[in-house]
Write a protein that holds these residues in place. Structure first.
Motif, PDB file in Angstrom:
ATOM      1  N   LEU A   1      46.675  35.558  41.240  1.00 33.52           N
ATOM      2  CA  LEU A   1      47.949  35.562  40.519  1.00 33.52           C
ATOM      3  C   LEU A   1      49.104  35.627  41.507  1.00 33.52           C
ATOM      4  CD1 LEU A   1      47.213  37.957  37.513  1.00 33.52           C
ATOM      5  CD2 LEU A   1      47.313  35.458  37.508  1.00 33.52           C
TER       6      LEU A   1
ATOM      7  N   THR B   1      52.650  41.920  36.143  1.00 35.12           N
ATOM      8  CA  THR B   1      51.544  41.402  36.945  1.00 35.12           C
ATOM      9  C   THR B   1      51.138  42.353  38.078  1.00 35.12           C
ATOM     10  OG1 THR B   1      52.207  39.147  36.463  1.00 35.12           O
ATOM     11  CG2 THR B   1      50.760  39.455  38.349  1.00 35.12           C
TER      12      THR B   1
ATOM     13  N   ALA C   1      50.630  38.378  31.217  1.00 35.31           N
ATOM     14  CA  ALA C   1      49.908  38.591  32.480  1.00 35.31           C
ATOM     15  C   ALA C   1      48.406  38.714  32.231  1.00 35.31           C
ATOM     16  CB  ALA C   1      50.435  39.845  33.181  1.00 35.31           C
TER      17      ALA C   1
ATOM     18  N   ARG D   1      46.906  35.338  31.807  1.00 33.11           N
ATOM     19  CA  ARG D   1      46.730  34.629  33.073  1.00 33.11           C
ATOM     20  C   ARG D   1      45.590  35.241  33.893  1.00 33.11           C
ATOM     21  NH1 ARG D   1      51.085  35.158  36.252  1.00 33.11           N
ATOM     22  NH2 ARG D   1      52.030  36.666  34.837  1.00 33.11           N
ATOM     23  N   PHE D   2      45.473  36.555  33.834  1.00 36.38           N
ATOM     24  CA  PHE D   2      44.370  37.253  34.521  1.00 36.38           C
ATOM     25  C   PHE D   2      43.029  36.778  33.957  1.00 36.38           C
ATOM     26  CE2 PHE D   2      41.823  41.359  34.785  1.00 36.38           C
ATOM     27  CZ  PHE D   2      41.597  41.287  36.148  1.00 36.38           C
TER      28      PHE D   2
END
Lengths: 370, 370
Positions: free
Chosen positions: A210, B195, B253, B256-257
């Protein structure tokens, strides 16, 4: 001349002739342990890499060396397979034809089910799969040392076919090397390390990815983020090999991790639930052993607040060193995000008390913990 | 009698009368910074908790104290909202009716979009949302100190409505407090901390929950697992409040993780892809700043191998302390899983060279890094 007093009787070594197959960090450390603790009368290093063998011999890690498998193996009553994980099965296949049927055989791979099945298929009878949970950021025989294995947890993973006498003998070997044997089935071991080692590695890697996609993130990435991504800094090839070998158990751990994350995400709309989850997490984390030196590790901690001035770490450690207090572990609790504080791991409650007095007298604010 | 030499001219303070609303760790540290650096002629502490006010006054953190909002606020040309995050909006509503229209107002909350909108709705004109990225595991005004803010990253998150003059004045204030201002929109800030801070917290919590469900895991949980779960050991209520307040950005976040994790899981069947991912992860992690003391942090590291013997940390730090080498950061690279090694953060390349010589002479093996 006076006669010198007789020395203490040397106990008979556990093994006559040991072979260490793969003389790297772990294999070399086992060899040194065998020699320094007089556990084997003779230790032979086997490695396909002749330069490694020369180094091992020059460093006194082994008594003699062999670069090819052969009849010499029949004389060995202990054979330790200590190659990198992906090389273990081919190594076993190379050596198997020459092994004595009474030889005790073990390995040091970090994933167990595959190699256990492999050796069974090869008909190696006295094989006890093992995993010494020791390592170093610096690999190779030049960094080998017997102390690497001292107090390390060393998991032994017998199958239904492993003779109990073989298990008992390897357990004795592990204890004599100064490590702490823990016995469980291969599948159980692989499931546990998937959760405590391979899943954290993958999570850590995902977090670094990320940041790699947005460099602004590193501006704000403080102590907590560093902590969570430290394991992503290990050797990429070794890390990759471990997680690939253990991918079945790892997928299972990933699924359970995802369920936990989903539950926490759902709790974002239920603040009371999330608070309970946070409290349970803190309880669990705070009860983890500080340094896994033994199965009953010491938990004598002291937290010292330090002002933002030069050489505070030196001031703290010197004050304790001058008083003979042994610092077993030290951790900077981040400089900013968690405030200027150092956690010290000490040996006893008494040391915590003495250290508190010494540091108080030196003007530091201290707090016991745990 | 001889006349004493004239003192240096005292520069005019930036503010005549500052109000610190919420006198805890951060508010108290801002107050101390304002007083010690002569940035405000007078600092008033406001808190609903009378005992906190008494402590603050006894410790000399503030000049005077107020327990209720009122007309006294009109005289303040700086108002810092420093309550815990969930109390910020109610606090702002209480104070808003009494604020001078020319007063500069800022806050210290760790999530920005909500409070920025709140203050805008209240019609507070000169409000600049801020987030000093400093903290301590020990909260409360008794642990406040001006040094807490020194060299800390302090994010300022102006909206489209924030007057540029107000932004400029708060930036000057932050710089005078010794911190490093970084300016970005509230949403960008919240996305980034989601994030680097809130997602890692949730991941860490999820990992501890796996261990809570199977206590055998803690037997094998070594350094890596400890690293990944350290942030789960923070204050549960504060952590919960942060992630709940930032749940929108955090969900993003998390998504996306999850994608990164899924990609890595797919790569378990593509070892070459996974190796590339591991290498990229290591590159990214190794390029993270060691200690976030400034925007250009020092990266002068030295790794020292230590044998498994008592008081090695003391031996290393004392050898350097005796030679006047300042240790800025210290990290035990795990005792077992990563091998007996200590990472030292030093001030300069020259210090790394000197420390290497000193430690080599003392029989330690050292290695530079970074």
């Amino acid at each position: 001349m006076t006669a010198s007093p007789p020395g203490p009787a040397t106990p008979a070594p556990l093994f006559e002739q040991a072979a260490i197959a793969g003389v790297g960090l772990i294999g070399g450390s086992v060899a040194l342990g065998l020699r320094q603790r007089l556990l084997a009368r003779r230790v032979t290093g086997y490695d396909a890499d002749v330069q490694v063998l020369q180094e091992a011999q020059a460093l006194g890690v082994v008594d003699d060396v062999r670069a090819t498998p052969g009849e010499w193996l029949r004389a060995c009553d202990l054979v330790v397979l200590a190659a990198p994980m992906r090389a273990l099965a081919p190594l076993a296949r190379d050596l198997a034809p020459f092994l004595s049927p009474t030889a005790l055989v073990t390995d040091v791979g970090s994933v167990k089910a595959g190699i256990a099945a492999e050796l069974e298929a090869l008909g190696v009878r006295n094989f006890v799969p093992g995993h010494p949970m020791a390592g170093s950021e610096r690999g190779g025989v030049t960094h080998a040392r017997a102390a690497l294995l001292e107090n390390a947890v060393w998991v032994l993973t017998p199958t239904d076919h492993t003779p109990l006498t073989a298990l008992s003998r390897v357990r004795t070997l592990v204890e004599h090397l100064g490590a702490a044997p823990v016995v469980m089935p291969p599948d159980a071991h692989d499931g546990l390390v998937a959760t405590v080692s391979h899943l954290p590695y993958l999570a850590s890697l995902a977090l670094t990815h990320l940041v790699a996609r947005d460099e602004r993130l590193s501006l704000l990435a403080a102590g907590g983020f560093r902590d969570l991504t430290r394991v992503a800094s290990g050797d990429p090839r070794m890390s990759r090999d471990m997680v690939v070998e253990n991918r079945a158990a790892l997928r299972n751990a990933l699924a359970r991790f995802r369920r936990q994350l989903e539950r926490l995400e759902a709790d974002l709309d239920q603040p009371e639930e999330l608070l309970a989850a946070a409290q349970e997490g803190k309880r669990t984390r705070d009860s983890l052993p500080v340094v896994k030196r033994s199965l009953l590790p010491p938990k004598h901690d002291l937290v010292v607040a330090v002002p933002d001035q030069p050489n505070q770490i030196g001031a703290v450690t010197q004050a304790l060193g001058a008083a003979g207090v042994n610092i077993k572990d030290i951790e900077v609790l981040a400089i900013r995000e968690e405030g200027g504080a150092i956690r010290l791991g000490l040996e006893s409650v008494e040391d915590v008390r003495r250290a508190s007095e010494i540091l108080n007298a030196a003007g530091f604010e201290v707090r016991g913990r745990g």
